[in-house]
Design a protein around this motif. Structure first.
Motif, PDB file in Angstrom:
ATOM      1  N   PRO A 220      65.257  40.941  49.065  1.00 31.08           N
ATOM      2  CA  PRO A 220      64.003  41.688  48.910  1.00 31.08           C
ATOM      3  C   PRO A 220      63.865  42.828  49.905  1.00 31.08           C
ATOM      4  CG  PRO A 220      63.595  39.526  49.882  1.00 31.08           C
ATOM      5  CD  PRO A 220      65.016  39.527  49.411  1.00 31.08           C
ATOM      6  N   GLN A 221      64.591  42.771  51.027  1.00 27.11           N
ATOM      7  CA  GLN A 221      64.502  43.843  52.019  1.00 27.11           C
ATOM      8  C   GLN A 221      65.047  45.163  51.492  1.00 27.11           C
ATOM      9  OE1 GLN A 221      66.408  41.114  52.121  1.00 27.11           O
ATOM     10  NE2 GLN A 221      68.248  41.334  53.401  1.00 27.11           N
ATOM     11  N   ALA A 222      65.815  45.098  50.401  1.00 31.11           N
ATOM     12  CA  ALA A 222      66.365  46.329  49.821  1.00 31.11           C
ATOM     13  C   ALA A 222      65.297  47.155  49.116  1.00 31.11           C
ATOM     14  CB  ALA A 222      67.487  46.004  48.846  1.00 31.11           C
ATOM     15  N   ASN A 223      64.228  46.512  48.722  1.00 30.50           N
ATOM     16  CA  ASN A 223      63.197  47.209  47.959  1.00 30.50           C
ATOM     17  C   ASN A 223      62.167  47.843  48.893  1.00 30.50           C
ATOM     18  OD1 ASN A 223      64.237  44.809  46.139  1.00 30.50           O
ATOM     19  ND2 ASN A 223      63.543  46.438  44.788  1.00 30.50           N
ATOM     20  N   GLN A 224      62.638  48.752  49.684  1.00 26.74           N
ATOM     21  CA  GLN A 224      61.794  49.507  50.591  1.00 26.74           C
ATOM     22  C   GLN A 224      61.738  50.961  50.111  1.00 26.74           C
ATOM     23  OE1 GLN A 224      60.184  47.870  52.929  1.00 26.74           O
ATOM     24  NE2 GLN A 224      61.264  45.962  52.419  1.00 26.74           N
ATOM     25  N   PRO A 225      60.733  51.713  50.531  1.00 30.07           N
ATOM     26  CA  PRO A 225      60.602  53.097  50.044  1.00 30.07           C
ATOM     27  C   PRO A 225      61.838  53.957  50.290  1.00 30.07           C
ATOM     28  CG  PRO A 225      58.591  52.402  51.166  1.00 30.07           C
ATOM     29  CD  PRO A 225      59.602  51.309  51.386  1.00 30.07           C
ATOM     30  N   THR A 226      62.584  53.666  51.361  1.00 33.07           N
ATOM     31  CA  THR A 226      63.737  54.512  51.692  1.00 33.07           C
ATOM     32  C   THR A 226      65.063  53.942  51.202  1.00 33.07           C
ATOM     33  OG1 THR A 226      63.937  53.407  53.836  1.00 33.07           O
ATOM     34  CG2 THR A 226      62.589  55.413  53.741  1.00 33.07           C
ATOM     35  N   LEU A 227      65.030  52.789  50.486  1.00 35.13           N
ATOM     36  CA  LEU A 227      66.256  52.131  50.072  1.00 35.13           C
ATOM     37  C   LEU A 227      66.047  51.523  48.686  1.00 35.13           C
ATOM     38  CD1 LEU A 227      69.114  51.298  51.003  1.00 35.13           C
ATOM     39  CD2 LEU A 227      68.098  49.170  51.857  1.00 35.13           C
ATOM     40  N   SER A 228      66.723  52.078  47.695  1.00 37.55           N
ATOM     41  CA  SER A 228      66.540  51.588  46.322  1.00 37.55           C
ATOM     42  C   SER A 228      67.363  50.340  46.049  1.00 37.55           C
ATOM     43  CB  SER A 228      66.931  52.681  45.315  1.00 37.55           C
ATOM     44  OG  SER A 228      68.291  53.057  45.493  1.00 37.55           O
ATOM     45  N   SER A 301      67.657  36.498  51.361  1.00 38.41           N
ATOM     46  CA  SER A 301      66.474  35.652  51.533  1.00 38.41           C
ATOM     47  C   SER A 301      66.495  34.441  50.610  1.00 38.41           C
ATOM     48  CB  SER A 301      65.206  36.467  51.261  1.00 38.41           C
ATOM     49  OG  SER A 301      65.082  37.521  52.183  1.00 38.41           O
ATOM     50  N   HIS A 302      67.346  34.524  49.598  1.00 39.50           N
ATOM     51  CA  HIS A 302      67.462  33.408  48.651  1.00 39.50           C
ATOM     52  C   HIS A 302      68.936  33.191  48.342  1.00 39.50           C
ATOM     53  CE1 HIS A 302      66.425  30.788  45.218  1.00 39.50           C
ATOM     54  NE2 HIS A 302      67.429  31.379  44.590  1.00 39.50           N
ATOM     55  N   VAL A 303      69.387  31.947  48.475  1.00 32.56           N
ATOM     56  CA  VAL A 303      70.765  31.572  48.156  1.00 32.56           C
ATOM     57  C   VAL A 303      70.725  30.279  47.352  1.00 32.56           C
ATOM     58  CG1 VAL A 303      73.037  30.955  49.049  1.00 32.56           C
ATOM     59  CG2 VAL A 303      71.632  32.609  50.291  1.00 32.56           C
ATOM     60  N   GLN A 304      71.334  30.295  46.189  1.00 30.13           N
ATOM     61  CA  GLN A 304      71.326  29.121  45.326  1.00 30.13           C
ATOM     62  C   GLN A 304      72.645  29.042  44.565  1.00 30.13           C
ATOM     63  OE1 GLN A 304      68.115  29.179  42.490  1.00 30.13           O
ATOM     64  NE2 GLN A 304      68.770  27.308  41.425  1.00 30.13           N
ATOM     65  N   ALA A 305      73.270  27.887  44.573  1.00 31.88           N
ATOM     66  CA  ALA A 305      74.526  27.687  43.852  1.00 31.88           C
ATOM     67  C   ALA A 305      74.324  26.636  42.765  1.00 31.88           C
ATOM     68  CB  ALA A 305      75.633  27.257  44.801  1.00 31.88           C
ATOM     69  N   ARG A 306      74.966  26.877  41.638  1.00 36.10           N
ATOM     70  CA  ARG A 306      74.902  25.938  40.518  1.00 36.10           C
ATOM     71  C   ARG A 306      76.292  25.803  39.910  1.00 36.10           C
ATOM     72  NH1 ARG A 306      70.861  25.811  35.219  1.00 36.10           N
ATOM     73  NH2 ARG A 306      71.960  24.100  34.155  1.00 36.10           N
TER      74      ARG A 306
END
Length: 356
Positions: A220-228, A301-306
């Motif tokens: 989620p940190q990627a969704n900042q105004p300066t980083l698409s 922020s989220h890691v899930q394995a299946r």
């Protein structure tokens, strides 16, 4: 006036009751076709919802397609079925690249797709869920079929023993035929490893299908105004990394939440080698491979394995479906003819058309 054989007269005038085990795309296509032909159907699904490997995982950061990543459309029968819900599926411009070494170097920046890549929205499970909706109460979820046996009140029919929530057990009876739309290992087990139908079990025994570990991660940190977004400019890749076979930026798919999310699918050989590993150990190894390929070394922020124990067909049955008319037992699944979503649909459809 022409007199039909007794079997044909029965076929045209009698409504039969079918049990369909498995509510993935093969099972739902089979059940819907039988209902449209005027028959009664009860579908048993061990998960809470229909979908099978058209599965989507809901998280606080958006959905992940943990099974099938996309589908293609080659058969006109599949195309017609999709036309019934024209807004449900959209083409995905995946900007597909091919990763040729363990470090993410590619031969070309982008390889043109030979055919459109389609996805359901807001997740791949939406397609099966929509197709299953008309089944109503005929779809019995959270119910695992444990045994198939002769009906105690009518030996000409079948009954199913099931287990459900809280170890509850039930017996469903009065089925004229049982149709299995489950992975091959499960199908063999339900057929009693040949006791119920040696002919079906022998053909299933020849199938080879590989497991697949899937990793789902969110940034989620990627969704900042300066980083698409983070990492490479491509949205999907087939990889020759020894651990990873496929990567996809989930957030690039139409109808998805824009939070940066990625799904990795491990290679067949690596998945087989680590089939018994715990999810945390697998996630850590695949996360390192993800960083090597994409250059993204941020902490997700989220890691899930299946793990999908039976995921990609390597040796199929070679026919669209299997049907033992004498025993009134049938089998359908993508693994009958391949591993594509469309293969599953066609397998369920053709089985229903034969038995209806």
């Amino acid at each position: 006036m022409t007199t039909r054989p007794a079997a044909d007269r029965h076929r045209s005038t009698s409504s039969r009751h079918y049990a369909v085990v498995g509510a993935g795309i093969a099972g739902v296509a089979c059940a819907r076709t039988l209902v449209q032909a005027g028959h009664r159907v009860t579908v048993f699904e061990r998960e809470a919802t229909a979908g099978g490997r058209m599965a989507s995982e809901s998280t606080a950061f958006g959905k992940f397609d943990s099974g099938a990543q996309y589908f293609t459309v080659r058969d006109p029968r599949f195309a017609r079925a999709l036309e019934l819900a024209p807004q449900l599926c959209k083409p995905w411009s995946a900007n597909l690249v091919r990763v040729l070494d363990p470090h993410g170097r590619v031969a070309e920046a982008a390889l043109p797709a030979l055919e459109p890549h389609w996805v359901a929205q807001p997740g791949m499970d939406a397609l099966v869920t929509a197709w299953a909706a008309p089944l109503g109460d005929s779809l019995v979820t959270d119910t695992r079929v444990t045994h198939i046996e002769a009906d105690t009140l009518d030996a000409r029919r079948w009954q199913l023993r099931t287990s459900g929530a809280g170890d509850s057990q039930h017996v469903y009876s009065g089925f004229d035929a049982v149709l299995l739309a489950v992975p091959p290992g499960r199908a063999r087990a339900l057929l009693g490893d040949g006791k119920l139908s040696a002919a079906l079990s022998e053909k299933i025994e020849a199938v080879r299908i590989a497991p697949c570990w899937t990793l789902m991660i969110a940034f989620p940190q990627a969704n900042q105004p300066t980083l698409s977004h983070l990492g490479p400019q491509w949205n999907a890749a087939r990889s020759t990394h020894h651990r990873v076979a496929w990567l996809a930026r989930e957030s690039s798919k139409p109808g998805r939440d824009r939070i940066e999310r990625w799904t990795l699918q491990a290679s067949a050989a690596w998945s087989q080698e680590h089939l018994r590993d715990d999810a945390a150990r697998v996630a850590a190894k695949l996360l390192r491979a993800f960083a090597e390929i994409t250059g993204i070394r941020a902490e997700p922020s989220h890691v899930q394995a299946r793990c999908w124990p039976e995921a990609q067909t390597q040796v199929p049955v070679g026919t669209p479906h299997l049907w033992d008319a004498k025993r009134r037992l049938g089998v359908a699944g993508d693994w009958c003819i391949g591993h594509r979503v469309e293969d599953a649909f066609l397998s369920g459809l053709t089985l229903a058309l034969e038995v209806a």
